[in-house]
Scaffold this motif. Structure first.
Motif, short mmCIF file in Angstrom:
data_model
loop_
_atom_site.label_atom_id
_atom_site.label_comp_id
_atom_site.label_asym_id
_atom_site.label_seq_id
_atom_site.Cartn_x
_atom_site.Cartn_y
_atom_site.Cartn_z
N SER A 90 -1.28 5.46 28.18
CA SER A 90 -1.06 4.39 27.47
C SER A 90 -1.73 4.90 25.98
O SER A 90 -1.49 5.01 24.48
N ALA A 113 7.86 -0.57 19.43
CA ALA A 113 7.64 -0.84 21.32
C ALA A 113 7.29 -0.01 21.45
O ALA A 113 5.92 -0.56 22.66
N LEU A 114 6.59 1.36 21.45
CA LEU A 114 6.07 1.87 22.03
C LEU A 114 3.84 1.30 22.09
O LEU A 114 3.81 1.69 23.01
N THR A 148 0.04 -3.10 26.73
CA THR A 148 0.48 -3.75 27.82
C THR A 148 0.13 -2.82 28.87
O THR A 148 -0.82 -3.82 29.77
N TRP A 149 0.32 -1.19 29.11
CA TRP A 149 -0.47 -0.21 29.41
C TRP A 149 -2.35 -0.28 29.95
O TRP A 149 -2.83 -0.32 30.50
N ILE A 152 4.11 -1.69 24.48
CA ILE A 152 3.82 -1.04 25.34
C ILE A 152 2.38 -0.22 26.01
O ILE A 152 2.12 -0.52 27.16
N SER A 153 2.03 0.08 24.84
CA SER A 153 0.59 0.80 24.99
C SER A 153 -0.32 0.19 25.16
O SER A 153 -1.11 -0.04 26.66
N LEU A 174 1.33 7.08 24.15
CA LEU A 174 1.62 5.82 24.19
C LEU A 174 1.49 5.55 22.11
O LEU A 174 2.47 4.96 20.92
#
Length: 169
Positions: A84, A152-153, A159-160, A156-157, A87
């Motif tokens: 994460s 987006a990255l 969330t991760w 996602i980061s 990202l």
């Protein structure tokens, strides 16, 4: 991840998406609409847009995201563990280079050249159709993709990172 950075990063995701949305509008239909004018109308409109953009919220977001992206990238590289962090770093670097850098080195110089030209001159129309429209539009699309990729990255980061933190509790 500190709560301050967590909330700041969420704001940055939204800001990336909003800036990218402005660029998407230009890539999707604004430049195409300006290209089908007589040439002079498109030039005059773009010259006006380029003057007006400095007065609005967009410029605060666009410029503010440059240092915020560097902070996000550094924080992801130094503080956040696992993938994460990688990202997060890539999200910040994608905006800084693909949006801010492209703007500074490609779009702004073309805007400055267009601003100095006489709106109704034949040389201006030639520059508009042969150089400005295709090149500016290409680099604008790069900015659009960079903003979308950054959003987006980073999303996602986040969330991760949240899932990783929840698993350790």
């Amino acid at each position: 991840m500190s709560p301050l950075v967590f909330y700041l990063a969420h704001f940055v995701v939204l800001a990336y998406a909003m800036v990218g949305g402005v660029f998407l509008a230009f890539s999707d239909f604004i430049m195409r609409a300006l290209s089908v004018t007589s040439g002079h109308g498109g030039v005059e409109t773009m010259q006006t847009i380029n003057r007006e953009v400095f007065r609005w919220v967009f410029m605060m977001l666009f410029l503010g995201l440059a240092p915020a992206s560097l902070l996000i990238a550094a924080y992801g590289a130094i503080v956040v563990e696992h993938g994460s962090g990688l990202l997060m770093m890539l999200a910040g670097l994608a905006y800084f280079s693909g949006c801010f850098g492209v703007t500074v080195f490609f779009n702004v110089p073309m805007n400055e050249t267009l601003a100095e030209m006489e709106t109704y001159a034949d040389v201006t129309r030639d520059y508009w159709t042969r150089t400005y429209l295709p090149r500016w539009s290409f680099w604008n699309t790069v900015r659009t993709v960079a903003c979308g990729l950054s959003a987006a990255l980073l999303l996602i980061s986040l969330t991760w990172a949240a899932q990783s933190q929840a698993q350790t509790i």
